[in-house]
Design an enzyme around this catalytic site. Structure first.
Site, PDB file in Angstrom:
ATOM      1  N   GLY A 182     -28.789  49.633 -39.809  1.00 47.52           N
ATOM      2  CA  GLY A 182     -29.361  50.213 -41.011  1.00 47.52           C
ATOM      3  C   GLY A 182     -28.967  51.670 -41.141  1.00 47.52           C
ATOM      4  O   GLY A 182     -28.467  52.283 -40.186  1.00 47.52           O
ATOM      5  N   ASN A 183     -29.189  52.222 -42.306  1.00 51.09           N
ATOM      6  CA  ASN A 183     -28.845  53.623 -42.535  1.00 51.09           C
ATOM      7  C   ASN A 183     -29.654  54.548 -41.637  1.00 51.09           C
ATOM      8  O   ASN A 183     -30.758  54.215 -41.194  1.00 51.09           O
ATOM      9  CB  ASN A 183     -29.077  53.993 -44.009  1.00 51.09           C
ATOM     10  CG  ASN A 183     -28.127  53.256 -44.940  1.00 51.09           C
ATOM     11  OD1 ASN A 183     -27.036  52.862 -44.536  1.00 51.09           O
ATOM     12  ND2 ASN A 183     -28.548  53.049 -46.177  1.00 51.09           N
ATOM     13  N   SER A 184     -29.116  55.707 -41.371  1.00 51.13           N
ATOM     14  CA  SER A 184     -29.796  56.690 -40.546  1.00 51.13           C
ATOM     15  C   SER A 184     -31.149  57.041 -41.157  1.00 51.13           C
ATOM     16  O   SER A 184     -31.260  57.285 -42.368  1.00 51.13           O
ATOM     17  CB  SER A 184     -28.931  57.949 -40.421  1.00 51.13           C
ATOM     18  OG  SER A 184     -29.561  58.920 -39.631  1.00 51.13           O
ATOM     19  N   ASP A 239     -29.055  54.054 -30.660  1.00 52.81           N
ATOM     20  CA  ASP A 239     -28.091  54.921 -31.341  1.00 52.81           C
ATOM     21  C   ASP A 239     -26.666  54.381 -31.249  1.00 52.81           C
ATOM     22  O   ASP A 239     -26.081  53.978 -32.247  1.00 52.81           O
ATOM     23  CB  ASP A 239     -28.157  56.356 -30.803  1.00 52.81           C
ATOM     24  CG  ASP A 239     -27.356  57.306 -31.670  1.00 52.81           C
ATOM     25  OD1 ASP A 239     -27.265  57.073 -32.892  1.00 52.81           O
ATOM     26  OD2 ASP A 239     -26.816  58.290 -31.141  1.00 52.81           O
ATOM     27  N   HIS A 286     -23.204  51.859 -34.609  1.00 51.11           N
ATOM     28  CA  HIS A 286     -24.446  52.610 -34.726  1.00 51.11           C
ATOM     29  C   HIS A 286     -25.591  51.638 -34.954  1.00 51.11           C
ATOM     30  O   HIS A 286     -25.548  50.806 -35.852  1.00 51.11           O
ATOM     31  CB  HIS A 286     -24.359  53.590 -35.901  1.00 51.11           C
ATOM     32  CG  HIS A 286     -25.617  54.385 -36.102  1.00 51.11           C
ATOM     33  ND1 HIS A 286     -26.079  55.302 -35.193  1.00 51.11           N
ATOM     34  CD2 HIS A 286     -26.533  54.367 -37.108  1.00 51.11           C
ATOM     35  CE1 HIS A 286     -27.202  55.832 -35.632  1.00 51.11           C
ATOM     36  NE2 HIS A 286     -27.507  55.281 -36.793  1.00 51.11           N
ATOM     37  N   VAL A 344     -33.761  55.029 -41.384  1.00 50.41           N
ATOM     38  CA  VAL A 344     -34.476  53.897 -41.991  1.00 50.41           C
ATOM     39  C   VAL A 344     -35.625  53.414 -41.101  1.00 50.41           C
ATOM     40  O   VAL A 344     -36.558  52.760 -41.573  1.00 50.41           O
ATOM     41  CB  VAL A 344     -33.488  52.742 -42.298  1.00 50.41           C
ATOM     42  CG1 VAL A 344     -33.110  51.985 -41.022  1.00 50.41           C
ATOM     43  CG2 VAL A 344     -34.058  51.785 -43.342  1.00 50.41           C
ATOM     44  N   GLY A 345     -35.553  53.701 -39.794  1.00 51.61           N
ATOM     45  CA  GLY A 345     -36.655  53.305 -38.915  1.00 51.61           C
ATOM     46  C   GLY A 345     -36.271  52.343 -37.805  1.00 51.61           C
ATOM     47  O   GLY A 345     -37.134  51.637 -37.261  1.00 51.61           O
ATOM     48  N   LYS A 346     -35.011  52.322 -37.423  1.00 52.12           N
ATOM     49  CA  LYS A 346     -34.558  51.390 -36.370  1.00 52.12           C
ATOM     50  C   LYS A 346     -35.221  51.697 -35.026  1.00 52.12           C
ATOM     51  O   LYS A 346     -35.747  50.802 -34.355  1.00 52.12           O
ATOM     52  CB  LYS A 346     -33.031  51.465 -36.226  1.00 52.12           C
ATOM     53  CG  LYS A 346     -32.253  51.086 -37.482  1.00 52.12           C
ATOM     54  CD  LYS A 346     -30.757  51.125 -37.260  1.00 52.12           C
ATOM     55  CE  LYS A 346     -30.241  52.517 -36.967  1.00 52.12           C
ATOM     56  NZ  LYS A 346     -30.411  53.454 -38.084  1.00 52.12           N
TER      57      LYS A 346
END
EC number: 2.7.11.-
Length: 307
Positions: A155-157, A179, A140, A159-161
């Site tokens: 990064g965590n879901s 994703d 992910h 967070v702003g990726k």
């Protein structure tokens, strides 16, 4: 173990099938091809029987010079091992004898276009098989190519990726995958990042929805794959969690036995995270060239103190 069918290979390279049409579902499991040479003179100690066998002008010319009976023996010795298929790169003229053996043994016989030399065809086929048969995992995150350097953003879901990726695209960099990132191990040093086809060219932004970056920003906004050089972990801002050292040391993340340099970048409103990623990518490149800004700084300090 990953496999592809002879039929898929034939379709990908526009190969003409002249024998073994009913055997096109045979599996290919080896990522390199083989040109039988010593095998034609009876040496089979190291014959890679599971590889695709390539017959170029050199091999076909040799077979044409043999007598009918000797040719039957030479070819028969090889087809006895049932390789997945034969590919002839010297045209389909006068291959009746070879066709007969392949039909008899149930081995697909394919012919490549005459316009491509064997020396050009083999590296292209090897590269294709290497990618198709490479071990792979899905992670992910977001994969970007920043100034020619492959970056994996994790990064965590939430967070702003994807938002960071969008900013990078607007700055002229390229999206590879959003994703779901497919990582392929091409060698003990190389991880290739790509998409899973379904998400190709798509970027999902909260509050906006799904974007097709190619339709919005043109072909330059997307590329199909990239070699992963940096693993960047985006995290939420924590005061005093990071230190302002002159030379940040890389940690490493292990993907299928390949260690990728990894750094952490904290997100905070107003912080130019995309700019920091650009700086990280360019700084990584300079380090590969043997340059260290920290070392140059310390050298200057040392020179000043010695005066």
């Amino acid at each position: 173990m990953k496999k592809i069918t002879v039929e898929k290979l034939a379709r990908e390279f526009s190969l003409k099938v002249i024998a073994g049409q009913s055997q096109l579902q045979k599996k290919i499991t080896q990522s390199r091809v083989h040109r039988p040479g010593l095998e034609f003179v009876g040496h089979f100690d190291f014959f890679p029987t599971e590889r695709v066998q390539i017959l170029g002008k050199k091999e076909i010319t040799y077979l044409h010079k043999l007598s009918k009976e000797e040719r039957k023996v030479r070819i028969g010795n090889i087809v006895h091992y049932h390789p997945p298929c034969f590919i002839v790169t010297a045209g389909d003229d006068d291959l009746t004898y070879l066709t007969h053996h392949c039909v008899e043994q149930g081995i697909p016989l394919l012919v490549a276009k005459r316009s491509e030399a064997t020396s050009e065809f083999i590296p292209r086929l090897d590269a294709y098989l290497l990618k198709e048969l490479a071990p792979e995992i899905a992670v992910h995150g977001v994969c970007m190519n920043v100034s020619g350097i492959g970056i994996l953003l994790r990064g965590n879901s939430g967070v702003g990726k994807s938002e960071t990726a969008h900013t990078l695209i607007r700055r002229g960099h390229r999206l590879v995958a959003d994703d779901i990132v497919v990582l392929k191990k091409l060698s003990q040093q190389t991880i290739l990042g790509t998409h899973d086809e379904k998400t190709k060219e798509f970027l999902a932004l909260r509050s906006i929805g799904l974007l097709n970056v190619v339709r919005l920003y043109g072909r330059k906004a997307f590329q199909d794959e990239t070699r992963i050089a940096l693993d960047i972990h985006l995290t939420r801002w924590e005061k005093d969690a990071l230190y302002n050292e002159l030379d940040q040391k890389f940690h490493y993340t292990d993907y299928m036995g390949v260690k990728i340099p990894s750094i952490e970048i904290q997100l905070q409103p107003g912080r130019d995270v995309a700019g920091l990623i650009e700086a990280a990518a360019n700084n990584w490149y300079l380090k590969q060239q043997g340059y260290s800004a920290a070392e140059e700084f310390m050298r200057r300090v040392s020179e000043d103190s010695s005066e």
